[in-house]
Write a protein that holds these residues in place. Structure first.
Motif, PDB file in Angstrom:
ATOM      1  N   LEU A 164      38.570  29.675 -49.799  1.00 32.92           N
ATOM      2  CA  LEU A 164      37.514  30.222 -50.712  1.00 32.92           C
ATOM      3  C   LEU A 164      37.916  30.179 -52.212  1.00 32.92           C
ATOM      4  CD1 LEU A 164      35.017  31.949 -51.540  1.00 32.92           C
ATOM      5  CD2 LEU A 164      36.345  33.759 -50.785  1.00 32.92           C
ATOM      6  N   VAL A 165      39.273  30.067 -52.673  1.00 33.43           N
ATOM      7  CA  VAL A 165      39.709  30.395 -53.883  1.00 33.43           C
ATOM      8  C   VAL A 165      39.176  29.036 -54.706  1.00 33.43           C
ATOM      9  CG1 VAL A 165      41.825  30.139 -55.223  1.00 33.43           C
ATOM     10  CG2 VAL A 165      41.789  31.837 -53.702  1.00 33.43           C
ATOM     11  N   PRO A 166      39.424  27.913 -54.295  1.00 31.21           N
ATOM     12  CA  PRO A 166      38.970  26.694 -55.135  1.00 31.21           C
ATOM     13  C   PRO A 166      37.576  26.768 -55.634  1.00 31.21           C
ATOM     14  CG  PRO A 166      40.230  25.995 -53.351  1.00 31.21           C
ATOM     15  CD  PRO A 166      39.975  27.134 -52.975  1.00 31.21           C
ATOM     16  N   LEU A 167      36.827  27.467 -54.700  1.00 31.99           N
ATOM     17  CA  LEU A 167      35.475  27.615 -55.358  1.00 31.99           C
ATOM     18  C   LEU A 167      35.010  28.525 -56.306  1.00 31.99           C
ATOM     19  CD1 LEU A 167      33.788  27.667 -51.528  1.00 31.99           C
ATOM     20  CD2 LEU A 167      34.031  25.812 -52.884  1.00 31.99           C
ATOM     21  N   LEU A 168      35.969  29.449 -56.709  1.00 29.15           N
ATOM     22  CA  LEU A 168      35.870  30.337 -57.574  1.00 29.15           C
ATOM     23  C   LEU A 168      36.177  29.857 -59.121  1.00 29.15           C
ATOM     24  CD1 LEU A 168      37.235  33.524 -55.655  1.00 29.15           C
ATOM     25  CD2 LEU A 168      34.741  32.721 -55.881  1.00 29.15           C
ATOM     26  N   ALA A 169      36.773  28.570 -59.046  1.00 28.16           N
ATOM     27  CA  ALA A 169      37.473  28.140 -60.414  1.00 28.16           C
ATOM     28  C   ALA A 169      36.557  28.164 -61.513  1.00 28.16           C
ATOM     29  CB  ALA A 169      37.698  26.625 -59.973  1.00 28.16           C
ATOM     30  N   LEU A 170      36.983  28.474 -62.568  1.00 24.74           N
ATOM     31  CA  LEU A 170      36.288  28.833 -63.882  1.00 24.74           C
ATOM     32  C   LEU A 170      36.063  27.381 -64.450  1.00 24.74           C
ATOM     33  CD1 LEU A 170      37.894  31.962 -65.294  1.00 24.74           C
ATOM     34  CD2 LEU A 170      35.711  31.730 -64.362  1.00 24.74           C
ATOM     35  N   PRO A 171      35.076  26.980 -65.156  1.00 29.12           N
ATOM     36  CA  PRO A 171      34.944  25.478 -65.504  1.00 29.12           C
ATOM     37  C   PRO A 171      35.919  25.200 -66.922  1.00 29.12           C
ATOM     38  CG  PRO A 171      32.822  26.377 -65.155  1.00 29.12           C
ATOM     39  CD  PRO A 171      33.653  27.503 -64.831  1.00 29.12           C
ATOM     40  N   GLU A 172      36.123  26.250 -67.527  1.00 28.55           N
ATOM     41  CA  GLU A 172      36.864  26.154 -68.773  1.00 28.55           C
ATOM     42  C   GLU A 172      38.354  25.913 -68.450  1.00 28.55           C
ATOM     43  OE1 GLU A 172      35.805  30.413 -68.641  1.00 28.55           O
ATOM     44  OE2 GLU A 172      35.115  28.394 -68.174  1.00 28.55           O
ATOM     45  N   ASN A 367      44.334  26.098 -59.480  1.00 27.60           N
ATOM     46  CA  ASN A 367      42.982  25.732 -59.253  1.00 27.60           C
ATOM     47  C   ASN A 367      41.992  26.194 -60.366  1.00 27.60           C
ATOM     48  OD1 ASN A 367      42.574  24.145 -56.514  1.00 27.60           O
ATOM     49  ND2 ASN A 367      44.070  25.681 -56.057  1.00 27.60           N
ATOM     50  N   GLY A 368      42.764  26.713 -61.197  1.00 29.95           N
ATOM     51  CA  GLY A 368      41.620  27.184 -62.553  1.00 29.95           C
ATOM     52  C   GLY A 368      40.746  28.422 -62.157  1.00 29.95           C
TER      53      GLY A 368
END
Length: 628
Positions: A164-172, A367-368
């Motif tokens: 799940l964590v990579p799906l929460l990445a912030l674009p910036e 993963n940002g």
């Protein structure tokens, strides 16, 4: 090369020194590794060691850990534990993550960051809690079993969290990480099987990779190990085990999934494999070393400047986390009817953050999902909560448990029927004894301190009483003064010895049959006054020895006499050694005790060898005895 050797030596010597000291202080191995990392942090800084790079390498220990967790998760066991796993475990993770997420949003964090923080803080320390419960003999208590269920669910929940964590990445953050990667390597290219594919193509390749893991685990592992067995080299088995784990992790990485997800899935598939124990024994040493290295790098990376500059804030957030988790755990304990000290053991034991929090934090930053500066504060909160765990268990031992002993005594069952036979403990030993005596038409009074065990007995209409058999008032109510026989089948060495001491002092004519865990416990019980002592695995070992001798071609009569000869020698030697044993002196420091063993051992062994040879020299004739 010299730099690598020096760095390796620093990490090894730190772990070898710090972990045993931490274990002796009751802090556990995980905290020992963290403290070791903290201690060598200045040295690593002076040598300009890239701790982050070492940490990325050491994270593979987590992949191996999840592979071993998967090996332990047989589907039948999971199904049998489904109520506690989903109820206690799912409730704890879900409610704690939601509560922490709301708190993070109050502090101004975006929804995705707050959710990631909630997932990180929902986990507890499997390593610290299980080790502490085992050392204190609390694993079999209701609180201990409930804690184990929650920890098992958390270990399983790490897998979907990593997905799940990579799906929460912030674009910036993702863009910044991408620019950093390009500047580091010049082009930012990496191996991937899904780059440039449309969405449906990525889905197909990902499903194919997961299917490949299942096929490898189900059908290829056996032939691979059978092929390697032909070489009869232990080293090749180890290499094959590492090849399987690394290969599956690589495949998952190539399709953009978490390596831990693939290895966990492979472990579950191999849980019923004939090579399961071989894989466990081969992987476990590497897992332990890499996890130890990972925790040391976490300790070495702690930003003490940040901690001291924001000490009040970080300490306050840590205590707040412990209070939030405690509130959730206490509520679940009430719902699932944990009582008294078990309720508080469950509440305080799991109130810290856990070692997987370090993994999720590192993964989230990579993963940002969580900014690097915020992750430093969160890392300090996780580490500090783990460092406070021994204090929580001390609070339970010295404050909570004594206060609840009185209230638990008032809640104990009233024993309305007395018997001349009392059995303390209705587990795997006491239960069989009670069944045997009932089969003889007798009606023993059975006392057990596990409410879960008694609830199970009620379903079969078996009468037993809830209570602590070490309490004098309960013993009096059970009619110990008029009893002829007292069977102690408690699964706790110290409490068994304590109960024998009490009974022999106050009821010297009472016949006591005491369960002993090992040879030294036999000596403790003998010193306490017991004379009818049964080692819990002794008789079964004798029967297995007899069957082993028969399997070598000797007759049932020969095997029986050989076992009888060993049994007689063992009992005689124990009686002689018991005269020199002092429970107040550690066995390895009691020179009189050690000298008695050395002086008599040669005679015992020569006499036994002569008897055995005489029996073995007889013709191998006769029928083999039954194995059941």
């Amino acid at each position: 090369m010299t730099d690598i050797l020096l760095t390796a030596f620093i990490f090894l010597i730190a772990g070898v020194v710090a972990v045993p000291i931490a274990s002796r202080l009751g802090l556990g191995s995980v905290l020992g590794f963290l403290i070791a990392g903290i201690a060598i942090s200045p040295i690593l800084s002076a040598l300009h060691v890239d701790v982050v790079s070492i940490q990325h390498f050491a994270e593979f220990g987590v992949v191996m850990m999840l592979f071993l967790v998967g090996l332990e998760l047989e589907p039948k066991m999971l199904w049998a534990m489904r109520a506690k796993l989903l109820g206690l475990g799912g409730g704890q993770v879900g409610l704690t993550a939601a509560a922490v997420m709301l708190a993070a949003m109050v502090f101004g964090q975006p929804l995705t960051v707050a959710l990631a923080i909630g997932l990180v803080m929902a986990l507890s320390s499997t390593a610290i809690v299980l080790q502490t419960l085992g050392e204190k003999g609390l694993m079999r208590s209701d609180g201990g079993q409930s804690s184990f269920s929650v920890l098992l669910f958390q270990d399983i929940a790490v897998i979907p969290m990593l997905a799940l964590v990579p799906l929460l990445a912030l674009p910036e953050l993702t863009e910044a990480l991408s620019h950093a990667a390009h500047s580091d390597d010049g082009h930012g290219a990496s191996l991937s099987l899904v780059d440039g594919l449309p969405g449906w193509g990525v889905a197909l390749v990902t499903l194919a990779a997961v299917a490949a893991v299942i096929v490898i685990g189900s059908h290829l592992t056996g032939p691979i190990f059978r092929f390697i067995a032909g070489a009869q080299l232990r080293e090749l088995f180890i290499a094959a085990a590492l090849m399987i784990v690394i290969g599956i992790a690589l495949l998952m990485s190539l399709v953009g999934l978490s390596p831990a997800l693939g290895t966990f899935l492979a472990g579950v598939v191999l849980a019923n494999s004939e090579y399961r124990h071989e894989l466990e024994s081969d992987i476990d040493p590497f897992k332990g070393l890499l996890l130890g290295l990972f925790f040391m790098t976490v300790g070495a990376a702690i930003n003490f400047g940040l901690l001291f500059d924001n000490f009040a804030l970080i300490l306050g957030l840590t205590i707040g986390l412990i209070l939030v988790k405690s509130a959730v755990l206490y509520a679940l304990a009430v719902i699932f009817k944990l009582r008294g000290a078990d309720r508080w053991l469950f509440t305080l034991g799991l109130a810290q953050a856990g070692e997987f929090g370090f993994v999720l934090l590192a993964f989230a930053v990579t993963n940002g999902v969580i900014p690097g500066d915020l992750s430093q504060i969160l890392l300090l909160i996780v580490a500090l909560s783990m460092l406070l765990t021994p204090a929580l268990f001390i609070l339970f031992d010295r404050v909570v448990a004594p206060r609840f002993s009185d209230s638990e005594a008032r809640e104990m069952d009233d024993i309305d029927v007395q018997s001349n036979i009392i059995i303390a403990g209705h587990g795997r030993v006491g239960g069989l004894i009670a069944r045997m005596l009932r089969g003889c038409g007798m009606a023993p009074t059975v006392i057990d301190f596990s409410s879960a065990q008694l609830e199970m007995l009620k379903a079969f209409d078996v009468k037993a009483y809830y209570g602590d058999a070490c309490r004098p008032d309960l013993l009096h109510a059970a009619g110990v003064a008029q009893a002829d026989l007292f069977v102690i089948a408690i699964d706790d060495k110290d409490r068994t010895t304590e109960l024998v001491t009490y009974l022999k002092h106050h009821y010297p004519n009472l016949h006591i049959v005491a369960r002993a865990h090992d040879r030294n416990h036999v000596y403790d019980l003998w010193a306490a006054g017991a004379r009818d002592i049964i080692r819990e695995t002794y008789d079964s070992s004798m029967r297995m020895g007899r069957s082993s001798i028969e399997a070598l071609g000797y007759s049932q009569s020969q095997a029986t006499r050989m076992v009888d000869a060993f049994n007689a020698m063992d009992r005689k030697s124990m009686l002689q050694v018991a005269q020199h044993y002092d429970p107040d002196i550690p066995a390895m420091e009691n020179e009189t005790y050690l000298a008695s063993i050395r002086d008599m051992r040669e005679d015992w062994e020569s006499d036994l060898a002569a008897q055995m040879q005489a029996i073995m020299s007889e013709p191998k004739s006769g029928t083999k005895g039954p194995k059941a």
